[in-house]
Design a protein around this motif. Structure first.
Motif, PDB file in Angstrom:
ATOM      1  N   GLN A  37      23.257 -21.750  18.722  1.00 37.08           N
ATOM      2  CA  GLN A  37      23.180 -22.050  19.769  1.00 37.08           C
ATOM      3  C   GLN A  37      21.957 -21.638  20.358  1.00 37.08           C
ATOM      4  O   GLN A  37      21.841 -21.738  21.671  1.00 37.08           O
ATOM      5  CB  GLN A  37      24.368 -21.412  20.712  1.00 37.08           C
ATOM      6  CG  GLN A  37      25.569 -22.248  20.168  1.00 37.08           C
ATOM      7  CD  GLN A  37      27.020 -21.423  20.780  1.00 37.08           C
ATOM      8  OE1 GLN A  37      27.027 -20.317  21.243  1.00 37.08           O
ATOM      9  NE2 GLN A  37      27.969 -22.085  20.627  1.00 37.08           N
ATOM     10  N   GLN A  38      20.853 -21.086  19.880  1.00 37.32           N
ATOM     11  CA  GLN A  38      19.739 -20.631  20.618  1.00 37.32           C
ATOM     12  C   GLN A  38      19.904 -19.240  21.278  1.00 37.32           C
ATOM     13  O   GLN A  38      19.233 -19.264  22.289  1.00 37.32           O
ATOM     14  CB  GLN A  38      18.998 -21.803  21.351  1.00 37.32           C
ATOM     15  CG  GLN A  38      18.749 -22.924  20.508  1.00 37.32           C
ATOM     16  CD  GLN A  38      17.652 -22.894  19.353  1.00 37.32           C
ATOM     17  OE1 GLN A  38      16.658 -21.996  19.579  1.00 37.32           O
ATOM     18  NE2 GLN A  38      17.820 -23.209  17.975  1.00 37.32           N
ATOM     19  N   LYS A  39      21.073 -18.668  21.058  1.00 36.49           N
ATOM     20  CA  LYS A  39      21.099 -17.536  21.894  1.00 36.49           C
ATOM     21  C   LYS A  39      20.992 -16.216  20.993  1.00 36.49           C
ATOM     22  O   LYS A  39      21.950 -15.837  20.311  1.00 36.49           O
ATOM     23  CB  LYS A  39      22.502 -17.301  22.513  1.00 36.49           C
ATOM     24  CG  LYS A  39      22.987 -18.544  23.521  1.00 36.49           C
ATOM     25  CD  LYS A  39      24.282 -18.565  24.056  1.00 36.49           C
ATOM     26  CE  LYS A  39      24.681 -19.775  25.058  1.00 36.49           C
ATOM     27  NZ  LYS A  39      25.767 -19.484  25.514  1.00 36.49           N
ATOM     28  N   PHE A  40      19.877 -16.116  20.634  1.00 33.04           N
ATOM     29  CA  PHE A  40      19.253 -15.101  19.684  1.00 33.04           C
ATOM     30  C   PHE A  40      19.472 -13.683  19.879  1.00 33.04           C
ATOM     31  O   PHE A  40      20.040 -12.942  18.988  1.00 33.04           O
ATOM     32  CB  PHE A  40      17.952 -15.166  19.335  1.00 33.04           C
ATOM     33  CG  PHE A  40      17.374 -16.603  18.822  1.00 33.04           C
ATOM     34  CD1 PHE A  40      17.688 -17.002  17.706  1.00 33.04           C
ATOM     35  CD2 PHE A  40      16.697 -17.335  19.517  1.00 33.04           C
ATOM     36  CE1 PHE A  40      17.230 -18.116  17.130  1.00 33.04           C
ATOM     37  CE2 PHE A  40      16.378 -18.491  19.327  1.00 33.04           C
ATOM     38  CZ  PHE A  40      16.646 -19.008  17.875  1.00 33.04           C
TER      39      PHE A  40
END
Length: 67
Positions: A37-40
């Protein structure tokens, strides 16, 4: 076909193992989901939580369930 004898496993050890397996693999899968989800940052915190949970699990096993 061989069977595994689990009669020597105590109930507390079994429950502890199940709880920590659910916690560790739940955090790992949640971390992978967050990475997709690109929430690194949240993903890395979940991976770190899984590593810390594994360390706590190993500590508890070494302290209370010495074989």
């Amino acid at each position: 076909m061989s069977l595994v004898d689990v009669s020597d496993v105590s109930a507390s050890l079994f429950i502890l193992g199940i709880v920590f397996l659910l916690l560790i693999f739940g955090l790992l899968s949640f971390g992978i989901l967050r990475m997709f989800q690109q929430k690194f940052r949240t993903g890395w915190f979940c991976f770190g939580g899984a590593v810390v949970s594994f360390g706590v699990f190993m500590y508890i096993l070494n302290e209370w369930f010495v074989l």
